[in-house]
Write a protein that holds these residues in place. Structure first.
Motif, PDB file in Angstrom:
ATOM      1  N   THR A 183     -84.308  -3.852 -63.451  1.00 44.73           N
ATOM      2  CA  THR A 183     -83.184  -3.421 -64.281  1.00 44.73           C
ATOM      3  C   THR A 183     -82.360  -2.361 -63.574  1.00 44.73           C
ATOM      4  O   THR A 183     -81.123  -2.452 -63.517  1.00 44.73           O
ATOM      5  CB  THR A 183     -83.686  -2.901 -65.648  1.00 44.73           C
ATOM      6  N   ASP A 184     -83.013  -1.348 -63.005  1.00 44.84           N
ATOM      7  CA  ASP A 184     -82.292  -0.292 -62.286  1.00 44.84           C
ATOM      8  C   ASP A 184     -81.583  -0.851 -61.052  1.00 44.84           C
ATOM      9  O   ASP A 184     -80.456  -0.453 -60.741  1.00 44.84           O
ATOM     10  CB  ASP A 184     -83.255   0.829 -61.865  1.00 44.84           C
ATOM     11  N   ALA A 185     -82.260  -1.763 -60.343  1.00 44.81           N
ATOM     12  CA  ALA A 185     -81.655  -2.361 -59.150  1.00 44.81           C
ATOM     13  C   ALA A 185     -80.410  -3.160 -59.515  1.00 44.81           C
ATOM     14  O   ALA A 185     -79.378  -3.060 -58.839  1.00 44.81           O
ATOM     15  CB  ALA A 185     -82.676  -3.246 -58.442  1.00 44.81           C
ATOM     16  N   LEU A 186     -80.487  -3.929 -60.593  1.00 45.82           N
ATOM     17  CA  LEU A 186     -79.310  -4.703 -61.019  1.00 45.82           C
ATOM     18  C   LEU A 186     -78.184  -3.792 -61.498  1.00 45.82           C
ATOM     19  O   LEU A 186     -77.005  -4.095 -61.274  1.00 45.82           O
ATOM     20  CB  LEU A 186     -79.699  -5.707 -62.101  1.00 45.82           C
ATOM     21  N   ASP A 187     -78.523  -2.669 -62.113  1.00 48.98           N
ATOM     22  CA  ASP A 187     -77.489  -1.688 -62.495  1.00 48.98           C
ATOM     23  C   ASP A 187     -76.768  -1.165 -61.251  1.00 48.98           C
ATOM     24  O   ASP A 187     -75.549  -1.007 -61.246  1.00 48.98           O
ATOM     25  CB  ASP A 187     -78.097  -0.532 -63.283  1.00 48.98           C
ATOM     26  N   ALA A 188     -77.525  -0.904 -60.181  1.00 46.80           N
ATOM     27  CA  ALA A 188     -76.925  -0.434 -58.928  1.00 46.80           C
ATOM     28  C   ALA A 188     -76.039  -1.521 -58.316  1.00 46.80           C
ATOM     29  O   ALA A 188     -74.950  -1.229 -57.789  1.00 46.80           O
ATOM     30  CB  ALA A 188     -78.012  -0.004 -57.943  1.00 46.80           C
ATOM     31  N   VAL A 189     -76.475  -2.768 -58.384  1.00 48.69           N
ATOM     32  CA  VAL A 189     -75.666  -3.890 -57.879  1.00 48.69           C
ATOM     33  C   VAL A 189     -74.380  -4.011 -58.696  1.00 48.69           C
ATOM     34  O   VAL A 189     -73.288  -4.180 -58.138  1.00 48.69           O
ATOM     35  CB  VAL A 189     -76.484  -5.203 -57.904  1.00 48.69           C
ATOM     36  N   ARG A 190     -74.482  -3.911 -60.024  1.00 48.69           N
ATOM     37  CA  ARG A 190     -73.295  -3.974 -60.887  1.00 48.69           C
ATOM     38  C   ARG A 190     -72.313  -2.850 -60.555  1.00 48.69           C
ATOM     39  O   ARG A 190     -71.096  -3.050 -60.576  1.00 48.69           O
ATOM     40  CB  ARG A 190     -73.687  -3.894 -62.358  1.00 48.69           C
ATOM     41  N   ALA A 191     -72.836  -1.672 -60.246  1.00 50.69           N
ATOM     42  CA  ALA A 191     -71.972  -0.543 -59.888  1.00 50.69           C
ATOM     43  C   ALA A 191     -71.194  -0.851 -58.612  1.00 50.69           C
ATOM     44  O   ALA A 191     -69.997  -0.557 -58.524  1.00 50.69           O
ATOM     45  CB  ALA A 191     -72.794   0.733 -59.732  1.00 50.69           C
ATOM     46  N   VAL A 192     -71.854  -1.446 -57.612  1.00 50.73           N
ATOM     47  CA  VAL A 192     -71.165  -1.826 -56.371  1.00 50.73           C
ATOM     48  C   VAL A 192     -70.078  -2.843 -56.678  1.00 50.73           C
ATOM     49  O   VAL A 192     -68.936  -2.721 -56.220  1.00 50.73           O
ATOM     50  CB  VAL A 192     -72.159  -2.380 -55.319  1.00 50.73           C
ATOM     51  N   LEU A 193     -70.406  -3.856 -57.462  1.00 48.57           N
ATOM     52  CA  LEU A 193     -69.401  -4.864 -57.818  1.00 48.57           C
ATOM     53  C   LEU A 193     -68.208  -4.225 -58.523  1.00 48.57           C
ATOM     54  O   LEU A 193     -67.054  -4.534 -58.213  1.00 48.57           O
ATOM     55  CB  LEU A 193     -70.032  -5.951 -58.700  1.00 48.57           C
ATOM     56  N   SER A 194     -68.489  -3.328 -59.449  1.00 51.33           N
ATOM     57  CA  SER A 194     -67.414  -2.639 -60.169  1.00 51.33           C
ATOM     58  C   SER A 194     -66.527  -1.848 -59.211  1.00 51.33           C
ATOM     59  O   SER A 194     -65.294  -1.882 -59.308  1.00 51.33           O
ATOM     60  CB  SER A 194     -68.017  -1.723 -61.234  1.00 51.33           C
ATOM     61  N   GLU A 195     -67.157  -1.132 -58.263  1.00 54.54           N
ATOM     62  CA  GLU A 195     -66.389  -0.366 -57.273  1.00 54.54           C
ATOM     63  C   GLU A 195     -65.503  -1.276 -56.422  1.00 54.54           C
ATOM     64  O   GLU A 195     -64.465  -0.851 -55.924  1.00 54.54           O
ATOM     65  CB  GLU A 195     -67.339   0.427 -56.372  1.00 54.54           C
ATOM     66  N   LEU A 196     -65.918  -2.523 -56.259  1.00 52.83           N
ATOM     67  CA  LEU A 196     -65.139  -3.499 -55.474  1.00 52.83           C
ATOM     68  C   LEU A 196     -64.114  -4.233 -56.333  1.00 52.83           C
ATOM     69  O   LEU A 196     -63.423  -5.134 -55.851  1.00 52.83           O
ATOM     70  CB  LEU A 196     -66.081  -4.509 -54.807  1.00 52.83           C
ATOM     71  N   GLY A 197     -64.035  -3.859 -57.622  1.00 52.37           N
ATOM     72  CA  GLY A 197     -63.065  -4.488 -58.515  1.00 52.37           C
ATOM     73  C   GLY A 197     -63.508  -5.829 -59.070  1.00 52.37           C
ATOM     74  O   GLY A 197     -62.687  -6.613 -59.552  1.00 52.37           O
ATOM     75  N   ILE A 198     -64.810  -6.094 -59.036  1.00 53.77           N
ATOM     76  CA  ILE A 198     -65.357  -7.351 -59.539  1.00 53.77           C
ATOM     77  C   ILE A 198     -65.988  -7.078 -60.901  1.00 53.77           C
ATOM     78  O   ILE A 198     -66.983  -6.354 -61.003  1.00 53.77           O
ATOM     79  CB  ILE A 198     -66.433  -7.934 -58.588  1.00 53.77           C
ATOM     80  N   GLY A 199     -65.403  -7.656 -61.936  1.00 50.35           N
ATOM     81  CA  GLY A 199     -65.910  -7.450 -63.289  1.00 50.35           C
ATOM     82  C   GLY A 199     -66.917  -8.503 -63.703  1.00 50.35           C
ATOM     83  O   GLY A 199     -67.099  -9.519 -63.013  1.00 50.35           O
ATOM     84  N   PRO A 200     -67.573  -8.295 -64.847  1.00 50.31           N
ATOM     85  CA  PRO A 200     -68.604  -9.227 -65.313  1.00 50.31           C
ATOM     86  C   PRO A 200     -68.078 -10.645 -65.548  1.00 50.31           C
ATOM     87  O   PRO A 200     -68.834 -11.609 -65.455  1.00 50.31           O
ATOM     88  CB  PRO A 200     -69.116  -8.611 -66.614  1.00 50.31           C
ATOM     89  N   GLU A 201     -66.794 -10.777 -65.837  1.00 46.43           N
ATOM     90  CA  GLU A 201     -66.223 -12.106 -66.078  1.00 46.43           C
ATOM     91  C   GLU A 201     -66.225 -12.989 -64.826  1.00 46.43           C
ATOM     92  O   GLU A 201     -66.141 -14.210 -64.913  1.00 46.43           O
ATOM     93  CB  GLU A 201     -64.794 -11.996 -66.629  1.00 46.43           C
ATOM     94  N   ALA A 202     -66.343 -12.375 -63.652  1.00 46.17           N
ATOM     95  CA  ALA A 202     -66.343 -13.131 -62.393  1.00 46.17           C
ATOM     96  C   ALA A 202     -67.739 -13.599 -61.981  1.00 46.17           C
ATOM     97  O   ALA A 202     -67.880 -14.409 -61.068  1.00 46.17           O
ATOM     98  CB  ALA A 202     -65.745 -12.280 -61.268  1.00 46.17           C
ATOM     99  N   LEU A 203     -68.770 -13.082 -62.666  1.00 43.02           N
ATOM    100  CA  LEU A 203     -70.142 -13.431 -62.297  1.00 43.02           C
ATOM    101  C   LEU A 203     -70.425 -14.904 -62.565  1.00 43.02           C
ATOM    102  O   LEU A 203     -69.908 -15.491 -63.513  1.00 43.02           O
ATOM    103  CB  LEU A 203     -71.148 -12.572 -63.056  1.00 43.02           C
TER     104      LEU A 203
END
Length: 187
Positions: free
Chosen positions: A150-170
């Motif tokens: 869970t913590d690792a995926l939160d860190a991955v989501r943070a990187v994606l967010s910083e790159l401008g990739i939102g959850p809708e693109a997953l």
């Protein structure tokens, strides 16, 4: 270890690549992937993967054998992963066939990989093009113990967010399924 990973479709790959280049030096690699299964398809039915990947870069060519077990996180598809380098590519294909596994699909991935640290974790971000599939994908992954997913995926989501990739693109669509669909449509 668990490969805590998220994959997204990327609408602006050049912009994402520019941001990744600010984090790390990218390396271009071409993957030749061959997936194996038992004749009855039990690995795929069980959500498992058995793959031989030959990686070609400007500096070298190397091969890895990978087994991925069933997903431990359904939302992301993150799986336990066991991987080892292979000294003789032909021999490993022969061993798998000798054990009764059959090659079910092979395809090429053109990748640009970036290794960096974020959220206190070592990350691998990979921009991916599969010639048979439309679009560019971004995979961001880190290794985690079962209790850390869970913590690792939160860190991955943070990187994606910083790159401008939102959850809708997953996307959870597998390259193997996408390639199969493209080949079926092509006849």
């Amino acid at each position: 270890m668990i490969e805590a990973e998220l994959k997204a479709r990327v609408d602006a790959p050049e912009a994402v690549m520019k941001q990744l280049e600010e984090r790390a030096v990218g390396r271009a690699e071409v993957y030749q992937d061959t997936y194996y299964d038992a004749p009855d398809g039990r690995l795929e039915k069980g959500g498992q993967e058995l793959r031989v990947r030959t990686i070609h870069s400007a500096e070298s060519t190397r091969t890895v054998l990978t087994f991925k077990d069933a997903a431990v996180d359904e939302a992301s598809g993150s799986k336990p992963e066991h991987e080892t380098n292979v000294a003789d590519t032909g021999a490993v294909h022969g061993v798998l066939r000798g054990l009764g596994y059959i090659p079910v699909i092979s395809f090429e991935k053109r990748c640009r990989n970036y290794d960096f640290y974020a959220g206190g974790r070592r990350m691998l971000a990979t921009l991916v093009r599969v010639p048979e599939i439309d679009g560019t994908f971004l995979e961001v992954e880190t290794q985690a113990g079962e209790e850390e997913v869970t913590d690792a995926l939160d860190a991955v989501r943070a990187v994606l967010s910083e790159l401008g990739i939102g959850p809708e693109a997953l996307t959870r669509e597998l390259y193997t399924d996408a390639v199969r669909n493209c080949r079926a449509q092509a006849g």
